[in-house]
Design a protein around this motif. Sequence first.
Motif, PDB file in Angstrom:
ATOM      1  N   HIS A   1     -16.568 149.730  40.221  1.00 46.10           N
ATOM      2  CA  HIS A   1     -16.886 148.637  41.154  1.00 46.10           C
ATOM      3  C   HIS A   1     -15.764 148.466  42.169  1.00 46.10           C
ATOM      4  CE1 HIS A   1     -20.483 147.660  39.161  1.00 46.10           C
ATOM      5  NE2 HIS A   1     -20.020 146.811  38.245  1.00 46.10           N
ATOM      6  N   ALA A   2     -14.531 148.526  41.677  1.00 49.86           N
ATOM      7  CA  ALA A   2     -13.383 148.351  42.572  1.00 49.86           C
ATOM      8  C   ALA A   2     -13.366 149.466  43.614  1.00 49.86           C
ATOM      9  CB  ALA A   2     -12.082 148.337  41.776  1.00 49.86           C
ATOM     10  N   LYS A   3     -13.588 150.686  43.160  1.00 49.58           N
ATOM     11  CA  LYS A   3     -13.597 151.830  44.094  1.00 49.58           C
ATOM     12  C   LYS A   3     -14.703 151.677  45.119  1.00 49.58           C
ATOM     13  CE  LYS A   3     -11.664 155.656  41.418  1.00 49.58           C
ATOM     14  NZ  LYS A   3     -12.108 156.606  40.388  1.00 49.58           N
ATOM     15  N   ALA A   4     -15.869 151.269  44.661  1.00 50.36           N
ATOM     16  CA  ALA A   4     -17.009 151.128  45.586  1.00 50.36           C
ATOM     17  C   ALA A   4     -16.734 150.025  46.607  1.00 50.36           C
ATOM     18  CB  ALA A   4     -18.285 150.824  44.796  1.00 50.36           C
ATOM     19  N   ALA A   5     -16.139 148.930  46.144  1.00 47.66           N
ATOM     20  CA  ALA A   5     -15.844 147.817  47.059  1.00 47.66           C
ATOM     21  C   ALA A   5     -14.838 148.247  48.113  1.00 47.66           C
ATOM     22  CB  ALA A   5     -15.326 146.618  46.266  1.00 47.66           C
ATOM     23  N   LEU A   6     -13.817 148.947  47.674  1.00 51.24           N
ATOM     24  CA  LEU A   6     -12.770 149.436  48.565  1.00 51.24           C
ATOM     25  C   LEU A   6     -13.322 150.480  49.529  1.00 51.24           C
ATOM     26  CD1 LEU A   6      -9.716 148.914  48.633  1.00 51.24           C
ATOM     27  CD2 LEU A   6      -9.437 150.886  47.119  1.00 51.24           C
ATOM     28  N   GLY A   7     -14.270 151.245  49.015  1.00 53.03           N
ATOM     29  CA  GLY A   7     -14.823 152.371  49.775  1.00 53.03           C
ATOM     30  C   GLY A   7     -15.599 151.972  51.011  1.00 53.03           C
ATOM     31  N   THR A   8     -15.875 150.681  51.173  1.00 47.95           N
ATOM     32  CA  THR A   8     -16.618 150.257  52.356  1.00 47.95           C
ATOM     33  C   THR A   8     -15.703 150.164  53.587  1.00 47.95           C
ATOM     34  OG1 THR A   8     -16.262 147.942  51.807  1.00 47.95           O
ATOM     35  CG2 THR A   8     -18.317 148.929  51.028  1.00 47.95           C
ATOM     36  N   TYR A   9     -14.385 150.183  53.353  1.00 45.50           N
ATOM     37  CA  TYR A   9     -13.450 149.969  54.463  1.00 45.50           C
ATOM     38  C   TYR A   9     -13.507 151.041  55.551  1.00 45.50           C
ATOM     39  CZ  TYR A   9      -9.073 149.568  57.080  1.00 45.50           C
ATOM     40  OH  TYR A   9      -8.144 149.504  58.093  1.00 45.50           O
ATOM     41  N   PRO A  10     -13.407 152.337  55.213  1.00 47.73           N
ATOM     42  CA  PRO A  10     -13.303 153.327  56.286  1.00 47.73           C
ATOM     43  C   PRO A  10     -14.472 153.284  57.278  1.00 47.73           C
ATOM     44  CG  PRO A  10     -12.693 154.318  54.191  1.00 47.73           C
ATOM     45  CD  PRO A  10     -13.272 152.974  53.881  1.00 47.73           C
ATOM     46  N   ASP A  11     -15.692 153.225  56.769  1.00 43.17           N
ATOM     47  CA  ASP A  11     -16.846 153.177  57.679  1.00 43.17           C
ATOM     48  C   ASP A  11     -16.869 151.872  58.476  1.00 43.17           C
ATOM     49  OD1 ASP A  11     -17.697 155.635  57.012  1.00 43.17           O
ATOM     50  OD2 ASP A  11     -19.366 154.981  55.728  1.00 43.17           O
ATOM     51  N   ALA A  12     -16.500 150.784  57.804  1.00 46.02           N
ATOM     52  CA  ALA A  12     -16.498 149.492  58.502  1.00 46.02           C
ATOM     53  C   ALA A  12     -15.485 149.521  59.634  1.00 46.02           C
ATOM     54  CB  ALA A  12     -16.175 148.357  57.534  1.00 46.02           C
ATOM     55  N   PHE A  13     -14.312 150.089  59.358  1.00 41.85           N
ATOM     56  CA  PHE A  13     -13.314 150.192  60.422  1.00 41.85           C
ATOM     57  C   PHE A  13     -13.840 151.075  61.546  1.00 41.85           C
ATOM     58  CE2 PHE A  13     -10.144 152.670  62.622  1.00 41.85           C
ATOM     59  CZ  PHE A  13      -9.492 151.650  63.307  1.00 41.85           C
ATOM     60  N   GLY A  14     -14.356 152.247  61.179  1.00 39.58           N
ATOM     61  CA  GLY A  14     -14.827 153.198  62.189  1.00 39.58           C
ATOM     62  C   GLY A  14     -15.889 152.604  63.085  1.00 39.58           C
ATOM     63  N   SER A  15     -16.876 151.944  62.488  1.00 39.16           N
ATOM     64  CA  SER A  15     -17.945 151.442  63.359  1.00 39.16           C
ATOM     65  C   SER A  15     -17.481 150.228  64.161  1.00 39.16           C
ATOM     66  CB  SER A  15     -19.234 151.163  62.587  1.00 39.16           C
ATOM     67  OG  SER A  15     -18.961 150.341  61.500  1.00 39.16           O
TER      68      SER A  15
ATOM     69  N   LEU B   1     -13.240 141.591  46.994  1.00 34.21           N
ATOM     70  CA  LEU B   1     -12.484 142.742  47.491  1.00 34.21           C
ATOM     71  C   LEU B   1     -13.204 143.375  48.683  1.00 34.21           C
ATOM     72  CD1 LEU B   1     -10.138 144.769  47.204  1.00 34.21           C
ATOM     73  CD2 LEU B   1     -11.531 145.990  45.504  1.00 34.21           C
ATOM     74  N   GLU B   2     -14.497 143.541  48.553  1.00 38.50           N
ATOM     75  CA  GLU B   2     -15.263 144.125  49.655  1.00 38.50           C
ATOM     76  C   GLU B   2     -15.195 143.234  50.898  1.00 38.50           C
ATOM     77  OE1 GLU B   2     -19.532 145.597  49.274  1.00 38.50           O
ATOM     78  OE2 GLU B   2     -19.695 144.138  50.885  1.00 38.50           O
ATOM     79  N   ALA B   3     -15.356 141.935  50.690  1.00 35.91           N
ATOM     80  CA  ALA B   3     -15.372 141.008  51.830  1.00 35.91           C
ATOM     81  C   ALA B   3     -14.021 140.983  52.543  1.00 35.91           C
ATOM     82  CB  ALA B   3     -15.750 139.610  51.360  1.00 35.91           C
ATOM     83  N   VAL B   4     -12.945 141.008  51.763  1.00 41.25           N
ATOM     84  CA  VAL B   4     -11.609 141.034  52.379  1.00 41.25           C
ATOM     85  C   VAL B   4     -11.430 142.353  53.135  1.00 41.25           C
ATOM     86  CG1 VAL B   4      -9.120 141.011  51.943  1.00 41.25           C
ATOM     87  CG2 VAL B   4     -10.621 139.485  50.648  1.00 41.25           C
ATOM     88  N   GLY B   5     -11.920 143.440  52.533  1.00 44.81           N
ATOM     89  CA  GLY B   5     -11.835 144.746  53.189  1.00 44.81           C
ATOM     90  C   GLY B   5     -12.591 144.768  54.515  1.00 44.81           C
ATOM     91  N   LEU B   6     -13.762 144.141  54.534  1.00 49.04           N
ATOM     92  CA  LEU B   6     -14.553 144.140  55.767  1.00 49.04           C
ATOM     93  C   LEU B   6     -13.881 143.313  56.853  1.00 49.04           C
ATOM     94  CD1 LEU B   6     -18.204 143.933  54.352  1.00 49.04           C
ATOM     95  CD2 LEU B   6     -16.923 145.950  55.114  1.00 49.04           C
ATOM     96  N   ARG B   7     -13.323 142.179  56.449  1.00 47.23           N
ATOM     97  CA  ARG B   7     -12.609 141.372  57.452  1.00 47.23           C
ATOM     98  C   ARG B   7     -11.384 142.112  57.971  1.00 47.23           C
ATOM     99  NH1 ARG B   7     -12.203 134.912  56.457  1.00 47.23           N
ATOM    100  NH2 ARG B   7     -14.255 134.618  55.536  1.00 47.23           N
ATOM    101  N   THR B   8     -10.688 142.786  57.045  1.00 47.08           N
ATOM    102  CA  THR B   8      -9.491 143.530  57.443  1.00 47.08           C
ATOM    103  C   THR B   8      -9.872 144.670  58.389  1.00 47.08           C
ATOM    104  OG1 THR B   8      -8.488 142.945  55.327  1.00 47.08           O
ATOM    105  CG2 THR B   8      -7.462 144.742  56.556  1.00 47.08           C
TER     106      THR B   8
END
Length: 486
Positions: free
Chosen positions: A319-333, A228-235
Amino acid sequence: MTDATDTGLRWNNRFAALGPAFSTTLRPTPLPAPYWVGTSPPAAALLGLDRGGWFGSDASLQALTGNLPIAGSHPLASVYSGHQFGVWAGQLGDGRAILLGETAGGWEVQLKGAGRTPYSRMGDGRAVLRSSIREFLASEAVAGLGIPTTRALCVTGSDAPVYREEAETAAVVTRVAQSFIRFGHFEHFAARDDLASLRTLADYVVDRYYPDCRATPRYGGNAYAALLEAVGLRTAGLLAQWQAVGFCHGVMNTDNMSILGLTIDYGPFQFMDAFNPRHICNHSDTQGRYAFNQQPQVAYWNLLCLAQALLPLIGDEEHAKAALGTYPDAFGSAFDARMRDKLGLPDAAAADRPLIESTLRLLAQGAVDYTIFWRRLADFAAGGELAAVRDLHPDRDAFDAWFDTQYRPRTGGQPDAARIRAANPRYVLRNHLGEVAIRRAREKDFSEVETLRRLLASPYEDHPGFEDRAGFPPDWATSIEISCSS
Ligand code: AMP
Ligand code: MG
């Protein structure tokens, strides 16, 4: 049918091997008297094909229109579900795309518009020439920009009638990607409480595309949370690229979200002309759910749907929330990094965010042409006249204030020209460019399809003699209405 044609490719068909819960084996429905509309040598090269061999032969024209089986392939339509415009739509599936199989090189080859499948619902299984040309050109243009996308090997046409608002003609796009799996594939099995299939699918995706997830030190070693985290980071990376280049997808339903973070399912997409953050490119999107500035947030919402679907495998909501939670900062940076490249800023500085925001505000206030602004900035950085950038702004004082108090102080009057040029394309597939190619193609003149494909394959380069394809849109461009009808 005639004997199978031998493409020279070796086939692997791992998705087909997942079994009948995931797809229905079937053959494309033939179309009469096909003809070539466009081919992409760079996409062919991915598959190890070149036009001198099988690809380009009459057998390939027939096979890639769905009229002749391909030796070693295993044609199928896959099943998925999804949320459309924020609402659960239930079962969807490949209603008009038929996966031929996977080559030994790991490329899946799919014919879009190849006839009805068990998932066609009320649809005819076909795609019309105009939308197929748009998908073909956009796939190769987005790849040319360096943005992750499904590719297009070719588009073939047939004069067989296809009825939309009026009678049109049929076409088939041969799409190529490492996988066509969507968020909706996961939602499908989760919604049915089919945990065994959900796990099979997730394991397939992890093992094949995200093997590092098996060894994650985080999430208590949970590979599905890591997925989930990896897909979020790619997205996040994908969305940063869309926003930076001014690409509006138009239909970000969860069934149009790639598990590999690829741009997928080109429909009513648009590369913006005049910059308008609230731009809605899909004529059917009356609420503006998929407006340009909503895209990063919509992607996050879609990831939430994916998280919900994976939750039975992840097991632990935290775990799901934490994995998902990486998206906003990843998008921003990722977005800030892209915008820094576009502006030619030498390094990261805390004050860059206000500069990025004020630049976009300036462009929005003046409805400035998004592509031309950036490219003229590149020309200025390379020693050209600042007036060419300034003249794009109806409010010259606003431009001067931005330039003198923000941009020049930050860049020391010495923006990095090569960097700006490499981040800002000269050529993008504007709606009116596609429209001209489509009108000519209807008259059986396919030369503009090839011209655009070639220019858009190297969009950061200047192409002498083709400056008009990099110019302002004509007045009639704003009257082009692109809807979900395709
Ligand atoms: P889209 O919004 O174009 O991605 O399509 C949503 C769903 O409708 C997918 O499951 C498509 O396969 C299906 N679909 C769209 N157009 C057709 C068509 N002409 N025939 C059959 N299915 C279609
Ligand atoms: Mg779709």
